[in-house]
Write a protein that holds these residues in place. Structure first.
Motif, PDB file in Angstrom:
ATOM      1  N   PHE A 132       0.817  -1.212   0.000  1.00  0.00           N
ATOM      2  CA  PHE A 132       0.000   0.000   0.000  1.00  0.00           C
ATOM      3  C   PHE A 132       0.853   1.266   0.000  1.00  0.00           C
ATOM      4  N   HIS A 133       2.073   1.172   0.485  1.00  0.00           N
ATOM      5  CA  HIS A 133       2.940   2.345   0.576  1.00  0.00           C
ATOM      6  C   HIS A 133       3.910   2.478  -0.600  1.00  0.00           C
ATOM      7  N   ARG A 134       3.767   1.645  -1.599  1.00  0.00           N
ATOM      8  CA  ARG A 134       4.624   1.774  -2.768  1.00  0.00           C
ATOM      9  C   ARG A 134       4.340   3.082  -3.454  1.00  0.00           C
ATOM     10  N   PRO A 135       5.300   3.773  -3.992  1.00  0.00           N
ATOM     11  CA  PRO A 135       6.630   3.336  -4.380  1.00  0.00           C
ATOM     12  C   PRO A 135       7.689   3.493  -3.289  1.00  0.00           C
ATOM     13  N   LEU A 136       7.303   3.851  -2.071  1.00  0.00           N
ATOM     14  CA  LEU A 136       8.291   3.942  -0.998  1.00  0.00           C
ATOM     15  C   LEU A 136       8.940   2.584  -0.773  1.00  0.00           C
ATOM     16  N   ARG A 137      10.173   2.588  -0.312  1.00  0.00           N
ATOM     17  CA  ARG A 137      10.915   1.356  -0.067  1.00  0.00           C
ATOM     18  C   ARG A 137      11.283   1.274   1.403  1.00  0.00           C
ATOM     19  N   SER A 138      11.472   0.064   1.884  1.00  0.00           N
ATOM     20  CA  SER A 138      11.888  -0.165   3.257  1.00  0.00           C
ATOM     21  C   SER A 138      13.369  -0.546   3.257  1.00  0.00           C
ATOM     22  N   SER A 139      13.823  -1.100   4.370  1.00  0.00           N
ATOM     23  CA  SER A 139      15.224  -1.509   4.460  1.00  0.00           C
ATOM     24  C   SER A 139      15.475  -2.709   3.547  1.00  0.00           C
ATOM     25  N   PRO A 140      16.720  -2.950   3.179  1.00  0.00           N
ATOM     26  CA  PRO A 140      17.023  -4.108   2.334  1.00  0.00           C
ATOM     27  C   PRO A 140      16.548  -5.428   2.946  1.00  0.00           C
ATOM     28  N   ALA A 141      16.674  -5.584   4.260  1.00  0.00           N
ATOM     29  CA  ALA A 141      16.245  -6.834   4.898  1.00  0.00           C
ATOM     30  C   ALA A 141      14.732  -7.015   4.790  1.00  0.00           C
ATOM     31  N   ILE A 142      13.979  -5.960   5.027  1.00  0.00           N
ATOM     32  CA  ILE A 142      12.522  -6.039   4.934  1.00  0.00           C
ATOM     33  C   ILE A 142      12.095  -6.268   3.491  1.00  0.00           C
ATOM     34  N   GLU A 143      12.740  -5.597   2.562  1.00  0.00           N
ATOM     35  CA  GLU A 143      12.415  -5.799   1.149  1.00  0.00           C
ATOM     36  C   GLU A 143      12.701  -7.239   0.710  1.00  0.00           C
ATOM     37  N   ALA A 144      13.757  -7.839   1.233  1.00  0.00           N
ATOM     38  CA  ALA A 144      14.067  -9.236   0.910  1.00  0.00           C
ATOM     39  C   ALA A 144      12.991 -10.172   1.449  1.00  0.00           C
ATOM     40  N   LEU A 145      12.528  -9.928   2.670  1.00  0.00           N
ATOM     41  CA  LEU A 145      11.436 -10.730   3.232  1.00  0.00           C
ATOM     42  C   LEU A 145      10.164 -10.562   2.414  1.00  0.00           C
ATOM     43  N   HIS A 146       9.886  -9.343   2.037  1.00  0.00           N
ATOM     44  CA  HIS A 146       8.700  -9.066   1.227  1.00  0.00           C
ATOM     45  C   HIS A 146       8.777  -9.831  -0.094  1.00  0.00           C
ATOM     46  N   ALA A 147       9.915  -9.772  -0.748  1.00  0.00           N
ATOM     47  CA  ALA A 147      10.092 -10.470  -2.025  1.00  0.00           C
ATOM     48  C   ALA A 147       9.950 -11.978  -1.852  1.00  0.00           C
ATOM     49  N   ARG A 148      10.468 -12.493  -0.746  1.00  0.00           N
ATOM     50  CA  ARG A 148      10.373 -13.945  -0.500  1.00  0.00           C
ATOM     51  C   ARG A 148       8.921 -14.366  -0.347  1.00  0.00           C
ATOM     52  N   LEU A 149       8.139 -13.580   0.374  1.00  0.00           N
ATOM     53  CA  LEU A 149       6.719 -13.900   0.522  1.00  0.00           C
ATOM     54  C   LEU A 149       6.000 -13.735  -0.810  1.00  0.00           C
ATOM     55  N   ARG A 150       6.257 -12.643  -1.489  1.00  0.00           N
ATOM     56  CA  ARG A 150       5.557 -12.372  -2.747  1.00  0.00           C
ATOM     57  C   ARG A 150       5.910 -13.375  -3.851  1.00  0.00           C
ATOM     58  N   ALA A 151       7.006 -14.067  -3.721  1.00  0.00           N
ATOM     59  CA  ALA A 151       7.341 -15.124  -4.678  1.00  0.00           C
ATOM     60  C   ALA A 151       6.350 -16.279  -4.583  1.00  0.00           C
TER      61      ALA A 151
END
Length: 65
Positions: free
Chosen positions: A18-37
């Motif tokens: 919902f907050h895109r295009p804002l980005r979070s920390s690299p670690a949080i973004e990696a977790l997000h990508a893992r779930l979204r996969a």
């Protein structure tokens, strides 16, 4: 407890979406990508049991540590 954490994981990912295009920390973004996969963004109502099962499995295997 894993099931609750799986649901929280999904809710947190949805909040990031919902907050895109804002980005979070690299670690949080990696977790997000893992779930979204494995679990698609919730854009319309759908049965969430399969998504919850996938998110819970990620938590159980330690993906969120």
């Amino acid at each position: 407890a894993y099931g609750v954490l799986g649901i929280e994981f999904m809710a947190a990912a949805q909040a990031l979406d919902f907050h895109r295009p804002l980005r979070s920390s690299p670690a949080i973004e990696a977790l997000h990508a893992r779930l979204r996969a494995q679990v698609a963004r919730l854009a319309e109502d759908r049965l969430l049991a399969p998504d919850i099962a996938l998110a819970t499995a990620l938590v159980e295997e330690g993906a969120t540590i």
